[in-house]
Design a protein around this motif. Structure first.
Motif, short mmCIF file in Angstrom:
data_model
loop_
_atom_site.label_atom_id
_atom_site.label_comp_id
_atom_site.label_asym_id
_atom_site.label_seq_id
_atom_site.Cartn_x
_atom_site.Cartn_y
_atom_site.Cartn_z
N ALA A 217 0.83 -1.21 0.00
CA ALA A 217 0.00 0.00 0.00
C ALA A 217 0.86 1.25 0.00
N ALA B 258 2.35 1.77 -3.37
CA ALA B 258 1.33 2.21 -4.32
C ALA B 258 1.06 3.71 -4.20
N VAL B 259 0.95 4.21 -2.97
CA VAL B 259 0.68 5.64 -2.82
C VAL B 259 1.91 6.47 -3.15
N THR C 25 3.98 5.88 -5.48
CA THR C 25 4.08 5.95 -6.94
C THR C 25 3.27 7.11 -7.51
N VAL C 26 2.16 7.46 -6.86
CA VAL C 26 1.29 8.53 -7.38
C VAL C 26 1.20 9.70 -6.40
N LEU D 248 -1.54 13.55 -5.24
CA LEU D 248 -2.37 13.46 -4.04
C LEU D 248 -2.32 14.70 -3.16
N ARG E 22 -9.53 10.16 -4.77
CA ARG E 22 -8.25 9.74 -5.35
C ARG E 22 -7.56 8.71 -4.46
N LEU E 23 -7.59 8.95 -3.17
CA LEU E 23 -6.94 8.01 -2.25
C LEU E 23 -7.60 6.64 -2.30
N CYS E 24 -8.92 6.62 -2.29
CA CYS E 24 -9.64 5.35 -2.27
C CYS E 24 -9.55 4.59 -3.58
N SER E 25 -9.05 5.22 -4.62
CA SER E 25 -8.86 4.52 -5.90
C SER E 25 -7.53 3.76 -5.94
N ILE E 26 -6.70 3.92 -4.91
CA ILE E 26 -5.39 3.28 -4.87
C ILE E 26 -5.50 1.96 -4.11
#
Length: 296
Positions: free
Chosen positions: A179, A182-183, A185-186, A190, A204-208
């Motif tokens: 997790a 993953a965050v 990386t983007v 955010l 946006r957060l919940c799409s990760i």
């Protein structure tokens, strides 16, 4: 000084991860806090004396961090817009007796997101320990004359460079590790905009992968000062709110949201009021033992 009762340590306590948090310390009669900024890391020292608040900052992001301090302390909050009404006498009383409670905003999602991911589904003590270890491993030393051992939250690029062996040394399990990567990386997508749009940031957060509503709420409470974001899924919060408002020992998330519904728009404010001065649910039964993943 602002036009409301101010205790700097209490105002920023939401951002502190335990007494040994390497990003926030109280020393030499002042509160020290490190932060990331678009210009680079910064250390801020806040000292209250003789009715004044003195702000000093060091590092590449010093100017930006220094100007953000009023927002940290709640200058952008509008508690006067909250009307506790007569839905529950406790909330009205807490609102009256806690005029110092204001919801601050840092404007920095990453600084809140990294520790929030580490806090997923583990004990607080374990999360704080891993946070300290990661800051020591990958965080830059605090700029300026900060207390010894202070660090800045590791930037996303540095998190992506951490090897599997280093993760193991920190004691981070695979699910939270995935997790966090993953965050990271983007992470550039955010950070909230000038209007600190909480709803967009939560989506946006919940799409990760690996990020759910609890983590998203924890981030926008701190980065955006969202007065309505509730940490659904928190192990203790639902019971704390339920006990304060009904006297019942056990409440689920749906029950908590139902109890908070009369204050929609300010549900997080009500939660903070309860945490600041509400009755505490008696603790009974065994507690979870921290899990040290370094021994696995």
């Amino acid at each position: 000084m602002p036009g409301w009762p101010l205790d700097v340590v209490r105002a920023l306590s939401l951002h502190r991860r335990g007494a040994a948090d390497p990003t926030m310390q109280v020393a030499e009669g002042a509160l020290w806090r490190t932060t990331s900024t678009p210009d680079g890391p910064a250390t801020v020292r806040l000292r209250q004396a003789a009715g004044e608040l003195r702000i000093e900052a060091w590092g590449p992001g010093a100017e930006r961090a220094g100007t953000a301090v009023p927002g940290w302390l709640g200058a952008d909050d509008r508690p006067e817009e909250f009307r506790p009404g007569d839905a529950h006498p406790l909330v009205a009383e807490l609102h009256r007796t806690h005029p110092q409670l204001r919801l601050g905003r840092t404007g920095r999602a990453w600084d809140a997101l990294l520790p929030a991911v580490l806090e997923q589904k583990v004990t607080t003590a374990e999360a704080y320990r891993v946070f300290r270890e990661l800051c020591r491993l990958a965080g830059e030393p605090a700029p300026g004359p900060a207390p010894a051992g202070m660090r800045v939250v590791p930037p996303a690029r540095r998190v992506l460079e951490v090897t599997d062996w280093e993760w193991h040394r920190c004691g981070l399990d695979g699910a939270r590790r995935r997790a966090l990567r993953a965050v990271a990386t983007v992470a550039h997508r955010l950070e909230p905009g000038e209007d600190c749009d909480s709803a967009v940031l939560q989506r946006r957060l919940c799409s990760i992968p690996g990020i759910g509503v609890w983590t998203a709420a924890e981030v926008v409470q701190r980065a955006c000062g969202d007065p309505d974001a509730v940490s659904v899924g928190d192990y203790h919060l639902k019971n704390t709110v339920g006990f304060a408002l009904t006297g019942r020992r056990d409440t689920d998330d749906a029950g908590m949201l139902e109890l908070l519904e009369p204050w929609r728009g300010h549900r997080q404010r009500v939660v903070r009021l309860i945490l600041a001065g509400g009755p505490r649910r008696p603790r009974r039964g065994p507690r979870f033992a921290p899990v040290d993943n370094r021994r696995r």
